[in-house]
Design a protein around this motif. Structure first.
Motif, mmCIF file in Angstrom:
data_model
loop_
_atom_site.group_PDB
_atom_site.id
_atom_site.type_symbol
_atom_site.label_atom_id
_atom_site.label_comp_id
_atom_site.label_asym_id
_atom_site.label_seq_id
_atom_site.Cartn_x
_atom_site.Cartn_y
_atom_site.Cartn_z
ATOM 1 N N THR A 5 0.867 -1.159 0.000
ATOM 2 C CA THR A 5 0.000 0.000 0.000
ATOM 3 C C THR A 5 0.905 1.209 0.000
ATOM 4 O O THR A 5 2.027 1.162 0.508
ATOM 5 C CB THR A 5 -0.971 0.015 1.199
ATOM 6 N N HIS A 20 -5.726 1.291 5.098
ATOM 7 C CA HIS A 20 -4.440 0.851 4.545
ATOM 8 C C HIS A 20 -3.927 -0.375 5.308
ATOM 9 O O HIS A 20 -3.460 -1.344 4.702
ATOM 10 C CB HIS A 20 -3.397 1.970 4.639
ATOM 11 N N ARG A 23 -5.964 -3.419 4.442
ATOM 12 C CA ARG A 23 -5.595 -3.914 3.108
ATOM 13 C C ARG A 23 -4.323 -4.744 3.190
ATOM 14 O O ARG A 23 -4.228 -5.812 2.590
ATOM 15 C CB ARG A 23 -5.381 -2.737 2.161
ATOM 16 N N LYS A 108 -3.856 -5.145 -4.046
ATOM 17 C CA LYS A 108 -2.859 -4.165 -4.459
ATOM 18 C C LYS A 108 -1.536 -4.906 -4.361
ATOM 19 O O LYS A 108 -0.907 -4.955 -3.309
ATOM 20 C CB LYS A 108 -2.899 -2.934 -3.556
ATOM 21 N N ARG A 165 -10.776 -4.148 -4.250
ATOM 22 C CA ARG A 165 -9.897 -3.658 -3.189
ATOM 23 C C ARG A 165 -10.565 -2.488 -2.493
ATOM 24 O O ARG A 165 -11.192 -1.660 -3.138
ATOM 25 C CB ARG A 165 -8.573 -3.119 -3.768
ATOM 26 N N ARG A 167 -10.596 1.056 -1.454
ATOM 27 C CA ARG A 167 -9.849 2.240 -1.833
ATOM 28 C C ARG A 167 -9.744 3.100 -0.592
ATOM 29 O O ARG A 167 -10.707 3.713 -0.159
ATOM 30 C CB ARG A 167 -10.574 3.002 -2.947
#
Length: 198
Positions: A5, A20, A23, A108, A165, A167
């Protein structure tokens, strides 16, 4: 093989930091079988920043134990953090539209060959960067950045074909009330509705 990220540190903080981190943890579990741990990620990010209050961070997860002959390794991934000064925002950017849909678009991930190649081709053709669309012309993103569009008081954060994903920046904005006179209109990744099409 890995996940990452990238985020902007402003005034010592990060918008959507929890997203973040989520993720990264989801990517670690899917790609390596184990999470890094939010506390460890925060510790490493603080160490990389030092006393800087503004920076660009790229937090990558990888394992030297995974390769073409050892794809089945499972364990806690290693963390690599790169820092740089915050990038300046361009007043305008000339984009070359390219048809491209990323593999495993919900992650990502660190497979950057097609992304860097797209940027190189765009710059060789006289553009600043590339803008990706799917085969139907639906806009998804740039090679290394997200995109949104503004019309009047409305804006749309777009998502590519098959992209699930979170965002971080887009979602963090929707977690807070919009500013005065600003309505949030999430777009379907198609500029034909409500903003047009390539």
């Amino acid at each position: 093989y890995g996940a990452y990220t990238s985020l902007l540190v402003e005034d010592g903080g990060v918008r959507g930091l929890d997203l973040h981190l989520a993720r990264l943890e989801a990517g670690a579990i899917e790609l390596f079988g184990e999470p890094v741990g939010e506390a460890r990620l925060r510790e490493l990010m603080r160490a990389a920043l030092g006393d800087r209050q503004a920076a660009w961070l790229r937090v990558s997860l990888f394992s030297p134990d995974i390769g073409p002959r050892t794809p089945d390794w499972t364990g806690r991934p290693r963390v690599m953090i790169a820092t740089a000064p915050p990038p300046p925002l361009a007043e305008r950017v000339r984009l070359q539209v390219q048809t491209h849909v990323r593999d495993a678009a919900h992650l990502k991930h660190t497979a950057t060959f097609p992304l860097i190649r797209a940027r190189r081709l765009a710059r060789a053709a006289g553009f600043d960067d590339a803008l990706f669309t799917d085969a139907d012309g639906r806009i998804s993103e740039g090679p290394l950045w997200n995109i949104g569009f503004v019309r009047g008081d409305a804006h749309a954060g777009l998502r590519g074909h098959g992209d699930r994903r979170p965002r971080a920046r887009r979602r963090s904005g929707s977690d807070h009330p919009p500013g005065p006179g600003l309505a949030i209109e999430p777009g379907p990744g198609d500029l034909g509705s409500p903003f047009g099409r390539c």
